[in-house]
Scaffold this motif. Sequence first.
Motif, PDB file in Angstrom:
ATOM      1  N   ALA A 283      41.706  36.021  35.706  1.00 15.40           N
ATOM      2  CA  ALA A 283      43.026  36.330  35.141  1.00 15.40           C
ATOM      3  C   ALA A 283      44.123  35.727  36.016  1.00 15.40           C
ATOM      4  CB  ALA A 283      43.207  37.832  35.023  1.00 15.40           C
ATOM      5  N   LYS A 284      43.935  35.823  37.321  1.00 14.98           N
ATOM      6  CA  LYS A 284      44.937  35.260  38.245  1.00 14.98           C
ATOM      7  C   LYS A 284      44.960  33.747  38.132  1.00 14.98           C
ATOM      8  CE  LYS A 284      45.623  38.926  41.543  1.00 14.98           C
ATOM      9  NZ  LYS A 284      44.844  39.639  42.553  1.00 14.98           N
ATOM     10  N   HIS A 285      43.786  33.173  37.950  1.00 11.67           N
ATOM     11  CA  HIS A 285      43.692  31.724  37.797  1.00 11.67           C
ATOM     12  C   HIS A 285      44.474  31.257  36.572  1.00 11.67           C
ATOM     13  CE1 HIS A 285      41.611  27.853  36.870  1.00 11.67           C
ATOM     14  NE2 HIS A 285      41.844  27.725  38.164  1.00 11.67           N
ATOM     15  N   GLU A 286      44.515  32.114  35.542  1.00 10.09           N
ATOM     16  CA  GLU A 286      45.263  31.811  34.320  1.00 10.09           C
ATOM     17  C   GLU A 286      46.743  32.108  34.493  1.00 10.09           C
ATOM     18  OE1 GLU A 286      44.367  30.553  31.203  1.00 10.09           O
ATOM     19  OE2 GLU A 286      42.529  30.020  32.319  1.00 10.09           O
ATOM     20  N   GLY A 287      47.127  32.646  35.635  1.00 12.03           N
ATOM     21  CA  GLY A 287      48.531  32.974  35.877  1.00 12.03           C
ATOM     22  C   GLY A 287      48.981  34.258  35.204  1.00 12.03           C
ATOM     23  N   LEU A 288      48.037  35.137  34.862  1.00 12.33           N
ATOM     24  CA  LEU A 288      48.409  36.378  34.177  1.00 12.33           C
ATOM     25  C   LEU A 288      48.849  37.443  35.178  1.00 12.33           C
ATOM     26  CD1 LEU A 288      45.442  36.482  31.644  1.00 12.33           C
ATOM     27  CD2 LEU A 288      47.854  36.060  31.091  1.00 12.33           C
ATOM     28  N   ASN A 289      49.859  38.212  34.790  1.00 10.41           N
ATOM     29  CA  ASN A 289      50.298  39.324  35.636  1.00 10.41           C
ATOM     30  C   ASN A 289      49.501  40.571  35.291  1.00 10.41           C
ATOM     31  OD1 ASN A 289      52.349  37.788  36.833  1.00 10.41           O
ATOM     32  ND2 ASN A 289      53.638  38.142  35.025  1.00 10.41           N
ATOM     33  N   LEU A 290      49.122  41.296  36.318  1.00 11.54           N
ATOM     34  CA  LEU A 290      48.340  42.508  36.110  1.00 11.54           C
ATOM     35  C   LEU A 290      49.224  43.740  36.267  1.00 11.54           C
ATOM     36  CD1 LEU A 290      45.134  41.415  38.012  1.00 11.54           C
ATOM     37  CD2 LEU A 290      45.705  41.134  35.603  1.00 11.54           C
ATOM     38  N   THR A 291      48.809  44.820  35.622  1.00 15.81           N
ATOM     39  CA  THR A 291      49.626  46.051  35.627  1.00 15.81           C
ATOM     40  C   THR A 291      49.471  46.798  36.949  1.00 15.81           C
ATOM     41  OG1 THR A 291      47.788  47.315  34.706  1.00 15.81           O
ATOM     42  CG2 THR A 291      49.348  46.377  33.133  1.00 15.81           C
TER      43      THR A 291
END
Length: 472
Positions: A283-291
């Motif tokens: 998810a981080k590799h995709e640049g997504l922000n986590l809650t």
Amino acid sequence: MATPSGKTWVGVKLSLDKKRAFPLTFEKIRSWKIEPIFVEVFNKELMLPRSGANPSLENKKVLLIGCGSVGSEIAHKLGSAGIGRIDIVDPDKFSTSNLYRHTLNGNMTDWPKALAVAFQLQEKFPWLKVNSYYNSLLDYRKSDILSAYDLVVIAIGAPTHERLFHDYLVKSGVKVPVIYNWLEGYGIGGHAVLDIPGQPGCLRCAYVEPNTGIRGLASNLNFIEPNQNVVKNYAGCGEMFIPYGAISSTQTALIAVDLAVGYLEGKLTESTKVSWKGDSLDAKHEGLNLTPRYQIFTSSLKKHPLRHPLCDVCQPKEFITYQSKCGKRLYLPQTLNQKLCTYRQQEPESVESAGLLIGYYNQKDEVLIDTFTTPKASDHRTRTTFKLESHSHQAEIEKAYTISDQLLGYVGTWHTHPENIPHPSNPDKTDWRTHEEDNHDRPLFFIVVGIKTTSVYTLEKGNVIELSIVPK
Ligand SMILES: [Zn+2]
Ligand SMILES: [Zn+2]
């Protein structure tokens, strides 16, 4: 043959080189050859428990809506638990794009998914009754159909439809428990909630926005922040996909079935939520922000109450509101007030009771009381004094803090007085000041329950201020 461990089956083969009548006496059997035969018993009572299924579930009827990658796994695990009847619903046909994360074989391409999974289950579980239907979730907003089931499991991964379905259940008053489950992409995690009607906690509890307290469109259980592009368009096919592997779908199915079996076996009696948390690398590799929930979550696979203190569907709606001159407010649910009143020192011999208040800061100076700790055997109590044994009370605060994803915490104390209209004593004031000094970043509230009335106090720069009831 009856043995201490139950019924034992024995097989023997009797043979003789010439034709003779069956030997009925010991003398006549001497010339016969006797050989053992291996007996394998194919009977339900024996096979179900021996192969890990629970025979007490054979009268249970489950409606499974959605049998994609998660739903097909759920169907298999429900079958292996020994459930007697499963009705499977899905409006889609099986396509090759699902092959690697679905239980169906490649030769079932283009079959209606529900029919194909039912066919598979029938082959695997000889005593399971399975039906399949080529429908959608929203077609099942029918109380007479739903109330025939012990449990409904929804695995469609479409929150909007799930909320519409839940709205129908609330409005129609159908008393069928429902399990909703969904996964998030990139192996980050998955969630399942068990919503038992009439119990605190419902699907909407999972959609209360953590900051505002209003109902949102994204679940507060989620690990990926909403409003980000999580779908992928693979070259050559027009469809969009949320990327996830079979491990994610199976893991999500497992937490859902764990709730289902726990409920059907009578072990789970309150509305419950479970999540599993995966690695954040992809998810981080995709640049997504986590809650924030992803960051603090340490309870993978653990069952916690689903109830959210701010849910406008299932939580208390009747409050007593107390307010101070400086604008601090305390909301006390009527149900909790009634519970506090049961500790009134009405009898001459009744001793003081006390506990900690657990609540939620609505805004900076407003608190909603969610629950309170009650006297423990280890507390020291007399007619006019009370000393908390802090460990056990504190442990309840910590538990509430963890299972509410750090929403609920310590907001003050309560105790009783053996006087009609209670007044804080000097030791009370000293005690409250100590609490205030330890928690100087937020207001604390102190409830004193008298024999006839209840008073609520807060502290303002060391001064004790009484709150008054806000008329409705
Ligand atoms: Zn609710
Ligand atoms: Zn007191």
